[in-house]
Design an enzyme around this catalytic site. Structure first.
Site, PDB file in Angstrom:
ATOM      1  CG  ASP A 196      -0.374  -5.040   6.715  1.00 35.27           C
ATOM      2  OD1 ASP A 196      -0.458  -5.273   7.935  1.00 35.27           O
ATOM      3  OD2 ASP A 196      -1.065  -4.181   6.137  1.00 35.27           O
ATOM      4  CD  GLN A 198      -0.957  -0.577   3.683  1.00 37.34           C
ATOM      5  OE1 GLN A 198      -1.859  -1.382   3.513  1.00 37.34           O
ATOM      6  NE2 GLN A 198      -0.640  -0.123   4.878  1.00 37.34           N
ATOM      7  CD  GLU A 244      -2.083  -8.470   9.506  1.00 38.66           C
ATOM      8  OE1 GLU A 244      -2.665  -7.886  10.437  1.00 38.66           O
ATOM      9  OE2 GLU A 244      -2.203  -8.130   8.312  1.00 38.66           O
TER      10      GLU A 244
END
Length: 698
Positions: free
Chosen positions: A416, A346, A445
Site C-alpha cells: 500500500d 502505517q 500500489e
C-alpha cells in the site's frame, strides 16, 4: 649566500583534469536496450517470455557488419545467441529477441563483427552483373568458402570459432570449386556462392572478423507469476458477516471466506488478495463512508492497523486464528491459487509500535504524534512511520513481519502506497527478501507520478498498478497499451484493474453492466496481469459524492453479498471465459508484441498480440485479436482493417484474397477475416470479440 630559485610551474608534471575515456571499439554498439541507469540496476525479464534487445550499430566505410545479442545464464554460460536485424533502415538500429528459461540473475551483451560474406555477396553481385573484376570477385568468393569451411577468420581480433559440420564443409568446398570452374558462365559460378544452402551456413556459422563485444548488462529474471496472474480481491470480514437477533453485526471470518475459494477458482483467478487482516485501532476510528466518528458497530478501516490485540504480525480476533489462516492458505493452494496479503506500513494510534517505539514516528511541536495528511484530507486514525528516525529498527521490524507471513504461506504482497516511503528502504528490503525467498512477489500500489512508478519497478517491485482505470478513449487506451508493452516493460510489469476498493472512475457509474464487461475485457486481454475487486460481478457503481470511490465503502463497513446471485448480469460467466482464454493462449500471457489496427469508428478499438512458435510453450504460433466497442450505450457498426503483414499469423492466399480463420473465445463462433472486415457490436449483446487465429487451410 645562495639565492633562492623560483621553480617554473610549467616544469612540474600536471595531472590531467579529464578522466580517461573508454576507447571506442572498431564496430561500436551504442544506445543499448534494455539497460537501466547504464546497468546500475537490472532490467526486468520473466522465465519463458522473450524480450527484445536493441542497439545502434555502425562502422566506417561500406563493408557489411554483423550483430548478435547474447544471453548469459546465472552460471555465466552462454544460453542463447540471436542474430540482430536492422529494424530502422537508415538509423542503424538493430533488434533481436532472447528468452531465459528460469529465474535468476542473468546478463546480456551485444557482439559486433565484420561480415566478409555479406560484403562479398553485395559487391560480387553488382560487379559481375556489370562485367567488372569478374575473375577477381569469383576467386575471392572461392577463398572465402575455403576459409569458412576451415572455420578460420583472418584478421587479428577475429572471434575464434568452430569449423562447420562435415556436411556444411562439403557444401562450401563444392561451392568454391564451382566458382573456379571457368567452363561455366560467370553468373552460374556466382550462383554457387549465393545458393540457399551457402547462405544458410553463413547465417548460422558466420565468419566473425574484427569481433568485439560490449560489456554485460544485468537482467533480473522472475518466475512466471510475476508477469502472468489473475487477481481477486476480498475483505475477509464481509464473508459470512451478518446481524444477530438484536441487530448487532457479527464479523465474517477467514473460515467463511475460504468457502468461496472454489467459486473464485472456477472463474480462473489464481491469486486471492486479502486486504489487511490485522487488529484495528479504536482511537479516531473512522465510521461509515469515512466519517470522523465511528458508531459502536462500525468495524473501522483495516488500514488503521494495530490495537492491544497486536499489530502487523497479528490477526484480528474476529477473523480467526493463525490456524484458520493456515487452513485458508492450504485450501487456496488446493485450488491452484496463491495468497496475496496487503502490506500497509502505517499504524493506528493504538498500535504496539506507538507505545514501544515512539521514535519511529514524527513528533510535532506540541508533543503529539503527527497523523497522516494529504491536505486538506486528514487521516487521524493513521500514524505514518518516519523512516529517518531509527531506520535500522524500522527495517528489521518490517522484515520480521514479512518473513512471518511468508512462513505462513504468503507468496505475494500488495504494498500500500510504497511511493510514500523511501526508495532506498525498498531497494534494500526487496533485495534482502529476494535473497532468501526469491519466489515472493511484490505489487506496488502507487498511483502517482510516472517517474516514481517506473523507479519503484526498477529497484525491485515485481508488478505495478497503472493508470488503466483512467484511460477511457480509443487513442489514449491504445497508446497506453503500447507504452506498457514497449517503453516501460523493462522497468515495470503492469497489473490492470478496472476498479479497486479505492477507485470507481466516472465512466463506471453510467454504463451499467456493459461498461463493467468492457473494462474487464480490456484489462484481461491487454495486460498479462489483471484483477477485480470483489463485488465487481454485481455492478456496484454508485460513487460516494465528491469522490472517485464507492458509496458505502467496504473499507469502513461490512458488505456481505449473496454469491448465489453473482451471475445475475452475466459477469461471472464473462470473467470465467476471459480467464479461460488467457490460460489457453500464450499471446495473452506475455507483455510484448502488441500491434494496433485501424478501425473506421473512434468508438471501435482493435489490437492483436502474437507469440512466435520458437518462443511459445506450445511450439506453435499464437495470435489473438481483440475488437471492442467503447460505447456502453449504443450499437456501433464499422470496420476493422488488419495489417496482415504485421499480424504474425499464417495467412492463406486464394481467389477470395488473403484471409485468416478466427474463433471468438467468448462464444465459440467462427469467422473468416481478411484485410477489411465488417464489425457490429451491440453492448447489450456483446461488447467485444476476443478472437484467436486458427490455422488456415490453403
Amino acid at each position: 649566500m645562495r639565492q633562492a630559485t623560483t621553480k617554473n610551474p610549467a616544469s612540474k608534471p600536471q595531472k590531467n583534469p579529464v578522466a580517461p575515456r573508454a576507447r571506442i571499439t572498431r564496430i561500436p554498439a551504442t544506445e543499448l536496450f534494455p539497460v537501466i541507469e547504464q546497468g546500475l540496476w537490472p532490467a526486468k525479464a520473466t522465465e519463458g517470455e522473450s524480450f527484445p534487445v536493441r542497439a545502434t550499430v555502425f562502422r566506417e566505410g561500406h563493408d557489411a557488419l554483423g550483430v548478435e545479442a547474447v544471453l548469459i545464464d546465472p552460471e555465466g554460460k552462454e544460453h542463447m545467441r540471436a542474430y540482430m536485424q536492422d529494424v530502422a533502415p537508415g538509423l542503424d538500429r538493430y533488434e533481436a529477441w532472447l528468452m531465459p528459461d528460469r529465474p535468476g540473475d542473468w546478463k546480456f551483451r551485444v557482439d559486433t563483427w565484420s561480415n566478409p560474406y555479406a560484403t562479398w555477396s553485395h559487391d560480387a553481385t553488382i560487379k559481375i552483373a556489370a562485367d567488372t573484376d569478374v575473375e577477381l570477385m569469383l576467386e575471392e568468393g572461392a577463398r572465402l568458402m575455403e576459409r569458412a569451411a576451415a572455420g578460420k577468420p583472418l584478421p587479428a581480433g577475429s572471434r575464434k570459432q568452430k569449423a562447420p559440420s562435415k556436411e556444411d564443409q562439403a557444401v562450401l568446398l563444392e561451392a568454391a570449386a564451382l566458382m573456379r570452374d571457368k567452363e561455366s558462365s560467370p553468373q552460374t559460378r556466382l550462383s554457387a556462392g549465393l545458393s540457399s544452402q551457402v547462405r544458410s551456413i553463413f547465417r548460422h556459422s558466420p565468419l566473425r572478423e574484427l569481433w568485439t563485444r560490449t560489456k554485460t548488462f544485468p537482467i533480473k529474471v522472475d518466475r512466471k507469476k510475476a508477469l502472468y496472474s489473475s487477481w481477486y480481491e476480498i475483505f475477509p470480514r464481509s464473508y459470512g458477516a451478518h446481524r444477530d437477533d438484536e441487530g448487532n453485526w457479527i464479523s465474517g471470518t477467514l473460515s467463511e471466506a475460504a468457502k468461496q475459494l472454489p467459486r473464485i477458482s472456477q472463474m480462473g483467478f489464481d491469486v486471492i488478495y486479502l486486504t489487511p487482516i490485522h487488529p484495528i485501532g479504536f482511537t479516531f476510528r473512522k465510521g461509515r463512508n469515512n466519517t470522523l466518528e465511528a458508531g459502536p458497530m462500525d468495524p473501522g478501516s483495516p488500514y488503521g492497523i494495530g490495537s492491544d490485540a497486536g499489530g502487523h504480525d497479528a490477526i484480528h480476533p474476529d477473523l480467526g486464528t493463525f490456524d484458520d489462516f493456515d487452513a485458508f492458505v492450504a485450501q487456496a493452494r488446493e485450488h491452484d491459487m496463491e495468497v496475496a496479503l496487503d502490506l500497509a506500513l502505517q499504524c493506528s494510534p493504538d498500535h504496539p509500535w506507538v507505545k514501544d517505539h515512539p521514535e519511529w514516528f514524527t513528533t510535532r511541536a506540541d508533543g503529539s504524534i503527527a497523523y497522516a495528511e494529504n491536505p486538506p484530507k486528514k487521516y487521524q486514525d493513521i500514524y505514518p512511520l518516519n523512516f529517518d528516525n531509527d531506520p535500522e529498527g524500522i527495517y528489521q521490524a518490517v522484515k520480521d513481519v514479512v518473513l512471518k507471513w511468508i512462513e505462513h504461506g504468503v507468496t505475494i504482497f500488495r504494498v500500500d502506497n510504497p511511493h510514500t516511503k523511501p526508495l532506498s528502504f525498498w531497494q534494500r528490503f526487496l533485495a534482502d527478501i529476494n535473497q532468501t525467498n526469491p519466489e515472493v512477489i511484490f505489487l506496488a500500489e502507487a498511483f502517482t507520478r510516472p517517474a516514481m512508478m517506473r523507479t519503484l519497478g526498477a529497484i525491485g517491485f515485481h508488478q505495478s498498478y497503472t493508470y488503466f482505470a483512467w484511460r477511457t478513449e480509443k487513442d489514449e487506451l491504445l497508446d497506453y497499451f503500447k507504452e506498457v508493452a514497449t517503453e516501460t516493460a523493462h522497468l515495470m510489469r503492469p497489473n490492470f484493474w478496472p476498479t479497486t476498493h479505492d477507485i470507481l472512475t466516472p465512466q463506471m457509474t453510467t454504463g451499467g453492466p456493459a461498461i463493467f464487461a468492457l473494462r474487464a475485457v480490456l484489462a484481461a486481454t491487454a495486460s498479462p496481469s489483471w484483477g477485480i475487486y470483489s463485488g465487481y460481478e454485481f455492478v456496484e457503481n454508485v460513487q460516494r459524492p465528491g469522490f472517485e470511490e464507492q458509496i458505502d465503502n467496504e473499507k469502513y463497513e461490512y458488505r456481505p453479498r449473496n454469491w448465489e446471485q453473482a451471475n445475475q448480469f452475466g459477469l461471472e460467466h464473462l470473467l470465467t471465459l476471459l480467464n479461460s482464454a488467457r490460460d489457453r493462449h500464450p499471446a495473452f500471457q506475455q507483455l510484448h508484441r502488441i500491434q494496433v489496427h485501424e478501425t473506421s469508428d473512434p468508438r471501435l478499438l482493435c489490437f492483436s498480440k502474437h507469440v512466435p512458435a520458437k518462443f511459445s510453450p506450445t511450439g506453435e504460433d499464437d495470435t489473438v485479436i481483440v475488437v471492442a466497442n467503447l460505447d456502453p450505450h449504443n450499437e456501433v457498426i464499422g470496420s476493422a482493417t488488419l495489417d496482415l503483414s504485421k499480424l504474425g499469423a499464417t495467412v492463406a492466399h486464394g481467389s477470395m484474397g488473403s484471409r485468416i480463420n478466427l474463433v471468438d473465445e467468448l462464444d465459440g463462433q467462427e469467422y473468416q477475416w481478411g484485410e477489411h472486415n465488417y464489425v457490429r457490436l451491440n453492448p447489450y449483446e456483446r461488447v467485444a470479440h476476443v478472437f484467436s487465429v486458427r490455422s488456415t487451410e490453403k
